[in-house]
Write an enzyme that holds these catalytic residues in place. Structure first.
Site, short mmCIF file in Angstrom:
data_model
loop_
_atom_site.label_atom_id
_atom_site.label_comp_id
_atom_site.label_asym_id
_atom_site.label_seq_id
_atom_site.Cartn_x
_atom_site.Cartn_y
_atom_site.Cartn_z
N SER A 31 51.46 -34.56 -12.82
CA SER A 31 51.29 -33.40 -11.66
C SER A 31 49.46 -34.20 -11.77
O SER A 31 48.71 -33.70 -10.63
CB SER A 31 50.75 -32.18 -12.56
OG SER A 31 50.46 -32.27 -13.48
N ASN A 32 48.69 -34.79 -12.26
CA ASN A 32 47.24 -35.59 -12.38
C ASN A 32 47.54 -36.61 -13.40
O ASN A 32 47.46 -36.48 -14.41
CB ASN A 32 46.64 -34.20 -13.12
CG ASN A 32 45.18 -34.08 -12.40
OD1 ASN A 32 44.70 -35.29 -12.88
ND2 ASN A 32 44.48 -33.74 -11.78
N HIS B 118 40.44 -25.97 -5.18
CA HIS B 118 40.76 -27.33 -4.16
C HIS B 118 40.57 -27.23 -2.43
O HIS B 118 39.77 -25.87 -2.02
CB HIS B 118 42.83 -27.57 -4.64
CG HIS B 118 42.49 -28.26 -5.21
ND1 HIS B 118 43.33 -27.36 -6.52
CD2 HIS B 118 42.47 -29.62 -5.68
CE1 HIS B 118 43.21 -28.51 -7.50
NE2 HIS B 118 43.30 -29.10 -6.94
N LYS C 101 44.71 -28.67 1.16
CA LYS C 101 46.02 -28.49 -0.05
C LYS C 101 47.16 -27.65 0.87
O LYS C 101 46.84 -27.04 0.90
CB LYS C 101 44.95 -28.77 -1.50
CG LYS C 101 46.47 -28.54 -2.27
CD LYS C 101 45.63 -28.86 -3.79
CE LYS C 101 46.97 -28.88 -4.56
NZ LYS C 101 47.81 -30.15 -4.39
N1 LIG Z 1 48.98 -36.21 -9.02
C1 LIG Z 1 48.37 -36.33 -8.65
O1 LIG Z 1 47.11 -36.79 -9.43
C2 LIG Z 1 47.47 -36.23 -7.57
C3 LIG Z 1 45.98 -36.39 -7.08
C4 LIG Z 1 45.63 -35.98 -5.37
C5 LIG Z 1 46.31 -35.41 -5.48
N2 LIG Z 1 48.02 -35.57 -5.66
C6 LIG Z 1 49.12 -34.91 -4.47
O2 LIG Z 1 49.80 -36.33 -3.74
C7 LIG Z 1 49.75 -35.63 -2.58
C8 LIG Z 1 48.53 -36.20 -1.09
O3 LIG Z 1 47.82 -36.30 -0.70
P1 LIG Z 1 46.11 -36.69 -1.11
O4 LIG Z 1 44.94 -35.95 -0.79
O5 LIG Z 1 46.40 -38.42 -0.46
O6 LIG Z 1 46.34 -36.19 0.69
P2 LIG Z 1 46.58 -36.99 2.28
O7 LIG Z 1 47.20 -35.35 3.20
O8 LIG Z 1 44.92 -37.30 2.14
O9 LIG Z 1 47.79 -37.88 2.64
C9 LIG Z 1 49.11 -37.52 2.40
C10 LIG Z 1 50.01 -38.68 3.53
O10 LIG Z 1 50.70 -39.28 3.17
C11 LIG Z 1 51.71 -39.58 4.82
N3 LIG Z 1 52.47 -38.50 5.10
C12 LIG Z 1 53.46 -37.42 6.11
N4 LIG Z 1 54.46 -37.17 5.84
C13 LIG Z 1 55.10 -38.89 5.38
C14 LIG Z 1 56.10 -39.09 5.29
N5 LIG Z 1 57.18 -39.44 5.28
N6 LIG Z 1 56.31 -40.42 4.65
C15 LIG Z 1 54.99 -41.30 4.03
N7 LIG Z 1 53.71 -40.51 4.02
C16 LIG Z 1 53.86 -39.73 4.45
C17 LIG Z 1 50.44 -38.88 6.20
O11 LIG Z 1 50.46 -38.88 7.08
C18 LIG Z 1 49.21 -38.68 5.50
O12 LIG Z 1 48.44 -40.31 5.33
C19 LIG Z 1 49.39 -34.23 -2.28
O13 LIG Z 1 50.50 -33.85 -2.24
C20 LIG Z 1 48.77 -33.70 -3.22
O14 LIG Z 1 48.55 -32.60 -3.80
C21 LIG Z 1 48.46 -35.09 -6.81
#
Ligand SMILES: NC(=O)c1ccc[n+]([C@@H]2O[C@H](COP(=O)([O-])OP(=O)(O)OC[C@H]3O[C@@H](n4cnc5c(N)ncnc54)[C@H](O)[C@@H]3O)[C@@H](O)[C@H]2O)c1
Length: 238
Positions: free
Chosen positions: A101-102, A135, A139
């Site tokens: 999750s992180n 956040h 988000k």
């Molecule tokens: N686990 C972790 O450590 C961690 C850290 C940061 C963010 N996150 C999570 O990661 C995810 C992405 O975060 P972000 O900040 O990069 O978001 P973001 O909105 O900047 O990027 C998401 C990307 O996914 C693309 N997308 C949409 N539908 C898609 C599909 N069907 N296939 C492939 N790509 C697709 C979008 O066009 C966009 O470019 C969120 O769920 C966020 O909560 C997790």
């Protein structure tokens, strides 16, 4: 290592930079406009796919990775209803799936501190416990995946807590999570214990996304050549 990126948003771009700096190649980048590239020879030849997309698209992307037998490092949050399917694909289908999750080292240290503090507080029922997570306004999910992991760490260790709940403490068995969406904040999590006489709190405040991206690339290096369902506990040995 040959890496495929799925989702080329804020995290995808940050991961690309870190991957280059550690000597890896990005051989495929898939986002919403080129989903057909899951069938490309480049994607199919990746050593690992790192997936940071959206809660709604994540599970379909994982299915496509499994169909191509490409190991997955999953960062997207908000899809956990499908966890049983993913674990089954690992246990019975021979797939490799790393989920956190992180991915930041600091937050994983914070997860361990949270469990340790919860174990101590189990003996002190005069303290209530609640959480605040803040956040950026883009988000999509609430509470954050990190907040859910923190709540699970408390529930595992405090007998009087059984579940988490958004905003209000509906029953003494719930941990109330207050979610704030503000500006461009990368992520703040605070656990607050309160009694009539004092307040104890622990807090993690991310300054940027670099630690998250680095952790995801290190997880990809760790997952290469392994099978099954993997987590930060397997990698960090805390
Ligand atoms: N686990 C972790 O450590 C961690 C850290 C940061 C963010 N996150 C999570 O990661 C995810 C992405 O975060 P972000 O900040 O990069 O978001 P973001 O909105 O900047 O990027 C998401 C990307 O996914 C693309 N997308 C949409 N539908 C898609 C599909 N069907 N296939 C492939 N790509 C697709 C979008 O066009 C966009 O470019 C969120 O769920 C966020 O909560 C997790």
């Amino acid at each position: 290592m040959n890496i495929a990126l799925i989702g080329y948003g804020k995290m995808g771009h940050e991961i690309e930079q870190i991957a280059f700096s550690r000597g890896h190649k990005i051989i495929s980048i898939i986002d919403v406009n080129n989903i057909a590239d899951f069938d490309s020879p480049e994607f199919k030849s990746a050593d690992v796919a790192i997936e940071f997309s959206t809660p709604d698209s994540a599970i379909e992307n994982y299915r496509k990775c499994f169909a191509a037998n490409v190991p997955v490092v999953a960062g997207t949050t908000g899809w956990l209803d499908h966890m049983d399917e993913v674990k089954k694909a690992c246990a019975e289908g021979g797939q490799t799936f790393f989920y956190a999750s992180n991915y930041s080292l600091g937050v994983n240290i914070f997860f361990a501190m949270n469990k340790y503090l919860a174990r101590m507080m189990n003996n002190y029922p005069d303290y209530s416990v609640r959480m605040e997570e803040t956040h950026h306004i883009h988000k999509l999910d609430a509470p954050s995946g990190t907040a859910i992991t923190l709540a699970e760490g408390i529930i595992e260790n405090i007998d009087r807590k059984e579940s988490w709940n958004l905003e209000t403490e509906n029953s003494p068995k719930d941990i109330a999570i207050h979610c704030i969406r503000e500006g461009e904040i990368p992520g703040i999590h605070e656990i607050i214990y309160e009694s009539e006489v004092d307040t104890i709190s622990i807090k993690h405040d991310s300054k940027n996304r670099k630690g998250l991206a680095l952790g995801a690339v290190i997880a990809a290096e760790f997952a290469k050549g392994k099978k099954g369902f993997l987590t930060m506990n397997d990698m960090l040995n805390f």
